[in-house]
Design an enzyme around this catalytic site. Structure first.
Site: not given
Length: 306
Positions: A248, A154, A278
């Protein structure tokens, strides 16, 4: 470039539904702007303590490049090191919250690993995190003469890319390979999937992204290539593996990055995991797909180390 869709396996619907429920709860409790950074950080650290750890990996507190960190030492570690930058939208997360994930990577890759606690927003907006990541990477590479794998999920994936670009631009040694999980590379949120997948991603939504991005940018435009490395030049970067879920909102951040890396002549593999969301790897070993993704990364790392 290889963009490969990893198909969902039959017979795992209940495990996937359970994983989605956990991801939704994690997003609301830790990533929502309605939760203060202080409380969100505490919740993520608590979750990190509760996730089961793999056997045979010793974990110790350490310091690297002026940053607090966790060091992971698996049995039969080979020469080399994995440096890891945690996710959490640049304002949440820690080496502790991602402890189980990095331990599993260290074990799978047979590499010692260091997970770095870099400075976070809103206390320290961009480029503080990049400065810390660069300092940690340089310190690790000075001590380690073997191969260096740089990983991140991320925001940590975007940070890994930004730090590597800064090292490249300074004419310094860069990591030998990048392993990016659902990397956040575009804080301007211009990717098609931000809207198209908003109802599919159980963990993230555009509101979470917008609020987190504003804290980290600190007044910079979302297209600033230092904060949003998707808009930087990609030439001269190391071989890169990207893993991303098909459901995602940051899917476009990964696919566009893969396309730019290929155009710059960088070896890149991008895996799109069907039905996944995600940062799904962080739920290892609770969902099988997370374990499989790490194992596929192990095969890719073996090729880089060879």
């Amino acid at each position: 470039m290889t963009i490969e869709t990893i198909p969902a396996r039959k017979g795992l619907r209940m495990r996937s539904l359970l994983g989605r429920r956990m991801a939704r709860k994690a997003g609301r409790s830790s990533l929502s702007p309605a939760t203060s950074a202080e409380h969100a950080r505490a919740r993520m650290d608590k979750a990190g303590r509760q996730l089961p750890m793999p056997k045979g990996v010793e974990v110790a507190r350490t310091e690297i490049g002026g940053c607090d960190a966790l060091a992971f030492a698996p049995e039969n570690a080979r020469k080399g090191v994995l440096i890891y930058l945690h996710g959490g939208g640049y304002s949440r997360g820690s080496a502790l919250s991602h402890r189980a994930l990095v331990a599993r990577m260290a074990s799978a890759f047979s590499l010692n690993a260091v997970s770095v606690n870099y400075r976070m927003a809103p206390e320290h907006p961009c480029p503080a995190a990049i400065e810390d990541a660069v300092a940690a990477i340089e310190a690790a590479m000075e001590d380690e003469k073997g191969p260096v794998i740089l990983g991140g999920d991320s925001a940590g994936g975007g940070l890994a890319l930004s730090a590597t670009i800064r090292l490249r631009d300074a004419g310094k040694r860069i990591p030998d390979a990048l392993y990016l999980l659902s990397p956040w590379t575009d804080l301007s949120m211009s990717g098609e999937s931000v809207a198209a997948k908003a109802m599919r991603d159980p963990m993230l939504n555009p509101g979470y992204l917008g609020a987190g991005g504003e804290l980290y940018l600190g007044g910079r435009p979302g297209t600033d290539p230092e904060a949003s490395p998707l808009f930087a030049e990609m030439n001269g970067l190391p071989p890169t593996l990207i893993q991303v879920g098909s459901d995602e909102i940051l899917l476009s951040d990964s696919t566009r990055l893969a396309e730019k890396l290929e155009a710059a002549g960088v070896p890149v593999d991008c895996e799109i995991w069907e039905g996944m969301w995600h940062d799904f790897q962080i739920f290892s070993p609770l969902i099988p797909e997370a374990d499989w993704a790490i194992d596929r990364a192990r095969v890719w790392v073996e090729l880089q180390l060879a």
